[in-house]
Design a protein around this motif. Structure first.
Motif, PDB file in Angstrom:
ATOM      1  N   THR A   1      42.056  27.284  52.044  1.00 21.13           N
ATOM      2  CA  THR A   1      42.158  27.317  50.508  1.00 21.13           C
ATOM      3  C   THR A   1      40.405  27.223  50.627  1.00 21.13           C
ATOM      4  OG1 THR A   1      41.198  24.984  51.982  1.00 21.13           O
ATOM      5  CG2 THR A   1      43.577  24.024  50.934  1.00 21.13           C
ATOM      6  N   TYR A   2      40.802  27.342  48.664  1.00 21.36           N
ATOM      7  CA  TYR A   2      40.006  27.236  48.048  1.00 21.36           C
ATOM      8  C   TYR A   2      39.457  27.173  46.772  1.00 21.36           C
ATOM      9  CZ  TYR A   2      36.782  30.114  45.763  1.00 21.36           C
ATOM     10  OH  TYR A   2      35.446  30.705  44.518  1.00 21.36           O
ATOM     11  N   SER A   3      39.031  26.548  46.062  1.00 22.77           N
ATOM     12  CA  SER A   3      38.710  25.668  44.674  1.00 22.77           C
ATOM     13  C   SER A   3      37.383  26.203  44.268  1.00 22.77           C
ATOM     14  CB  SER A   3      38.718  24.644  45.107  1.00 22.77           C
ATOM     15  OG  SER A   3      37.788  23.813  45.724  1.00 22.77           O
ATOM     16  N   SER A   4      37.466  26.764  42.774  1.00 17.25           N
ATOM     17  CA  SER A   4      36.732  26.732  42.303  1.00 17.25           C
ATOM     18  C   SER A   4      36.561  26.297  40.488  1.00 17.25           C
ATOM     19  CB  SER A   4      35.583  28.021  42.110  1.00 17.25           C
ATOM     20  OG  SER A   4      35.126  28.854  41.842  1.00 17.25           O
ATOM     21  N   LEU A   5      35.362  25.811  40.026  1.00 17.57           N
ATOM     22  CA  LEU A   5      35.508  26.115  38.722  1.00 17.57           C
ATOM     23  C   LEU A   5      36.026  27.029  37.205  1.00 17.57           C
ATOM     24  CD1 LEU A   5      35.299  23.435  36.554  1.00 17.57           C
ATOM     25  CD2 LEU A   5      31.986  23.630  36.315  1.00 17.57           C
ATOM     26  N   VAL A   6      36.867  27.215  37.333  1.00 21.09           N
ATOM     27  CA  VAL A   6      36.407  28.361  36.490  1.00 21.09           C
ATOM     28  C   VAL A   6      36.744  28.944  35.131  1.00 21.09           C
ATOM     29  CG1 VAL A   6      36.703  29.987  38.380  1.00 21.09           C
ATOM     30  CG2 VAL A   6      38.897  28.908  37.200  1.00 21.09           C
ATOM     31  N   TRP A   7      37.330  29.811  34.078  1.00 19.33           N
ATOM     32  CA  TRP A   7      37.542  29.504  32.349  1.00 19.33           C
ATOM     33  C   TRP A   7      38.738  28.524  32.697  1.00 19.33           C
ATOM     34  CZ3 TRP A   7      40.675  33.632  29.169  1.00 19.33           C
ATOM     35  CH2 TRP A   7      41.070  33.241  28.203  1.00 19.33           C
ATOM     36  N   HIS A   8      39.381  27.762  31.895  1.00 17.06           N
ATOM     37  CA  HIS A   8      40.630  27.297  31.911  1.00 17.06           C
ATOM     38  C   HIS A   8      41.572  27.838  31.525  1.00 17.06           C
ATOM     39  CE1 HIS A   8      40.067  26.015  27.505  1.00 17.06           C
ATOM     40  NE2 HIS A   8      39.821  27.291  27.572  1.00 17.06           N
ATOM     41  N   PHE A   9      41.449  29.318  31.196  1.00 14.98           N
ATOM     42  CA  PHE A   9      42.659  29.757  30.627  1.00 14.98           C
ATOM     43  C   PHE A   9      43.260  30.880  32.188  1.00 14.98           C
ATOM     44  CE2 PHE A   9      42.472  28.223  26.165  1.00 14.98           C
ATOM     45  CZ  PHE A   9      43.043  27.869  26.382  1.00 14.98           C
ATOM     46  N   ALA A  10      42.292  30.581  32.903  1.00 12.23           N
ATOM     47  CA  ALA A  10      42.571  31.756  34.169  1.00 12.23           C
ATOM     48  C   ALA A  10      43.857  31.954  34.287  1.00 12.23           C
ATOM     49  CB  ALA A  10      41.154  31.201  35.007  1.00 12.23           C
ATOM     50  N   ASP A  11      43.789  32.802  35.261  1.00 12.20           N
ATOM     51  CA  ASP A  11      46.210  33.467  35.809  1.00 12.20           C
ATOM     52  C   ASP A  11      45.593  33.525  36.932  1.00 12.20           C
ATOM     53  OD1 ASP A  11      48.151  33.968  36.266  1.00 12.20           O
ATOM     54  OD2 ASP A  11      48.651  34.569  34.534  1.00 12.20           O
ATOM     55  N   TRP A  12      45.293  32.405  37.954  1.00 16.72           N
ATOM     56  CA  TRP A  12      45.362  32.767  39.262  1.00 16.72           C
ATOM     57  C   TRP A  12      46.959  33.004  40.341  1.00 16.72           C
ATOM     58  CZ3 TRP A  12      41.991  29.495  42.607  1.00 16.72           C
ATOM     59  CH2 TRP A  12      40.403  29.825  42.450  1.00 16.72           C
ATOM     60  N   THR A  13      47.319  34.337  39.094  1.00 22.12           N
ATOM     61  CA  THR A  13      48.798  34.620  40.052  1.00 22.12           C
ATOM     62  C   THR A  13      48.778  36.413  40.705  1.00 22.12           C
ATOM     63  OG1 THR A  13      50.317  33.621  38.686  1.00 22.12           O
ATOM     64  CG2 THR A  13      51.326  35.568  39.343  1.00 22.12           C
ATOM     65  N   ARG A  14      47.361  36.630  40.228  1.00 23.47           N
ATOM     66  CA  ARG A  14      47.499  38.079  40.937  1.00 23.47           C
ATOM     67  C   ARG A  14      46.796  37.940  42.176  1.00 23.47           C
ATOM     68  NH1 ARG A  14      47.609  42.895  38.223  1.00 23.47           N
ATOM     69  NH2 ARG A  14      48.087  42.716  35.522  1.00 23.47           N
ATOM     70  N   PHE A  15      45.651  36.704  42.187  1.00 25.09           N
ATOM     71  CA  PHE A  15      45.031  35.820  43.490  1.00 25.09           C
ATOM     72  C   PHE A  15      45.770  36.134  44.187  1.00 25.09           C
ATOM     73  CE2 PHE A  15      41.038  32.698  44.125  1.00 25.09           C
ATOM     74  CZ  PHE A  15      41.544  33.679  45.826  1.00 25.09           C
ATOM     75  N   ALA A  16      47.319  34.637  43.711  1.00 25.04           N
ATOM     76  CA  ALA A  16      48.148  33.936  44.789  1.00 25.04           C
ATOM     77  C   ALA A  16      48.396  35.739  45.371  1.00 25.04           C
ATOM     78  CB  ALA A  16      48.797  33.547  44.188  1.00 25.04           C
ATOM     79  N   ASN A  17      49.245  36.547  44.712  1.00 26.00           N
ATOM     80  CA  ASN A  17      49.945  37.980  45.085  1.00 26.00           C
ATOM     81  C   ASN A  17      48.810  38.481  46.172  1.00 26.00           C
ATOM     82  OD1 ASN A  17      52.081  37.265  43.705  1.00 26.00           O
ATOM     83  ND2 ASN A  17      51.452  38.706  42.037  1.00 26.00           N
ATOM     84  N   ALA A  18      47.575  38.472  46.283  1.00 22.24           N
ATOM     85  CA  ALA A  18      46.146  39.096  46.260  1.00 22.24           C
ATOM     86  C   ALA A  18      46.968  38.721  48.229  1.00 22.24           C
ATOM     87  CB  ALA A  18      45.827  40.125  45.862  1.00 22.24           C
ATOM     88  N   LEU A  19      46.778  37.810  47.446  1.00 24.90           N
ATOM     89  CA  LEU A  19      46.426  37.137  49.452  1.00 24.90           C
ATOM     90  C   LEU A  19      47.781  37.130  50.343  1.00 24.90           C
ATOM     91  CD1 LEU A  19      44.884  33.489  48.247  1.00 24.90           C
ATOM     92  CD2 LEU A  19      44.248  35.161  50.132  1.00 24.90           C
ATOM     93  N   LYS A  20      48.947  37.602  49.536  1.00 21.12           N
ATOM     94  CA  LYS A  20      50.258  37.539  49.906  1.00 21.12           C
ATOM     95  C   LYS A  20      49.894  39.519  50.669  1.00 21.12           C
ATOM     96  CE  LYS A  20      53.092  35.014  47.494  1.00 21.12           C
ATOM     97  NZ  LYS A  20      54.650  34.540  46.304  1.00 21.12           N
ATOM     98  N   GLU A  21      49.385  39.873  49.566  1.00 25.51           N
ATOM     99  CA  GLU A  21      49.453  41.989  50.329  1.00 25.51           C
ATOM    100  C   GLU A  21      48.555  41.778  51.827  1.00 25.51           C
ATOM    101  OE1 GLU A  21      48.075  43.790  46.917  1.00 25.51           O
ATOM    102  OE2 GLU A  21      49.941  43.307  45.577  1.00 25.51           O
ATOM    103  N   ILE A  22      47.069  40.407  51.560  1.00 25.43           N
ATOM    104  CA  ILE A  22      46.423  40.517  52.605  1.00 25.43           C
ATOM    105  C   ILE A  22      47.089  39.852  53.673  1.00 25.43           C
ATOM    106  CG2 ILE A  22      44.370  39.302  54.001  1.00 25.43           C
ATOM    107  CD1 ILE A  22      43.148  39.731  50.449  1.00 25.43           C
ATOM    108  N   GLY A  23      47.691  38.329  54.177  1.00 26.73           N
ATOM    109  CA  GLY A  23      49.436  38.616  54.711  1.00 26.73           C
ATOM    110  C   GLY A  23      48.914  36.786  54.754  1.00 26.73           C
ATOM    111  N   ALA A  24      49.135  36.012  53.635  1.00 27.61           N
ATOM    112  CA  ALA A  24      49.629  35.150  53.681  1.00 27.61           C
ATOM    113  C   ALA A  24      51.279  35.095  53.714  1.00 27.61           C
ATOM    114  CB  ALA A  24      49.509  34.550  52.587  1.00 27.61           C
ATOM    115  N   LEU A  25      52.103  34.213  53.617  1.00 19.98           N
ATOM    116  CA  LEU A  25      53.021  33.821  54.010  1.00 19.98           C
ATOM    117  C   LEU A  25      53.611  33.590  52.211  1.00 19.98           C
ATOM    118  CD1 LEU A  25      54.081  32.833  57.207  1.00 19.98           C
ATOM    119  CD2 LEU A  25      53.827  35.209  56.553  1.00 19.98           C
ATOM    120  N   LYS A  26      52.750  32.142  52.194  1.00 19.43           N
ATOM    121  CA  LYS A  26      53.211  31.442  50.941  1.00 19.43           C
ATOM    122  C   LYS A  26      51.941  31.128  50.355  1.00 19.43           C
ATOM    123  CE  LYS A  26      56.262  27.647  49.424  1.00 19.43           C
ATOM    124  NZ  LYS A  26      56.701  26.454  49.964  1.00 19.43           N
ATOM    125  N   VAL A  27      51.755  31.197  49.230  1.00 21.28           N
ATOM    126  CA  VAL A  27      50.653  30.917  48.511  1.00 21.28           C
ATOM    127  C   VAL A  27      51.002  30.240  47.070  1.00 21.28           C
ATOM    128  CG1 VAL A  27      48.733  32.037  47.248  1.00 21.28           C
ATOM    129  CG2 VAL A  27      49.551  33.477  49.567  1.00 21.28           C
TER     130      VAL A  27
END
Length: 147
Positions: free
Chosen positions: A105-131
């Motif tokens: 798990t990870y959380s952070s205060l970021v710009w309210h229009f940020a899109d973490w879809t690429r971040f989720a996909n990057a974690l899958k590429e690293i080896g996560a099964l589901k994000v």
């Protein structure tokens, strides 16, 4: 500038697998935080016609994040990157990147229009099964309280 807390949760095959991948994930997020700061300082290169110079320097300094940007890399280095480079702030990884069994798990205060879809996909590429990820702007925490 509006901000929101963003949360991302990833499931890995096993605790052992996550332990093995954790240093790479930590490096990725920290590089993302550094890339964001560098981008903020240099995004004016788009307006001054120095796009190629920007991307050459960016790729050398932040190779993991350059790859993460995929089809955005090499294009507009100004506002087009807004929301894709916001991983949080220095120190966030140390304080809020957590493992519990096969769960990261990870959380952070970021710009309210940020899109973490690429971040989720990057974690899958690293080896996560589901994000999955969510922003606190997308939920009402009071709905979670059963009273």
């Amino acid at each position: 500038m509006g901000e929101a807390v963003y949360y991302i949760k990833a499931r890995f095959e096993s605790e052992e697998k996550l332990n093995k991948l954790y240093p790479k994930i930590e490096k990725f997020i920290n590089q993302g935080i550094e890339a964001y700061d560098w981008w903020q300082d240099n995004r004016g290169m788009e307006r001054s016609g120095e796009r190629e110079k920007f991307w050459n320097e960016f790729q050398n300094k932040f190779p993991m994040i350059y790859a993460y940007l995929g089809d955005l890399a090499g294009k507009d280095c100004g506002n087009a990157l807004a929301g894709h480079l916001d991983f949080g702030n220095e120190g966030d990884v140390e304080h809020s990147l957590c493992m519990s069994g096969p769960i990261l798990t990870y959380s952070s205060l970021v710009w309210h229009f940020a899109d973490w879809t690429r971040f989720a996909n990057a974690l899958k590429e690293i080896g996560a099964l589901k994000v999955d990820w969510i922003s606190d702007e997308c939920m009402d925490p009071f709905e979670l309280l059963d009273v």
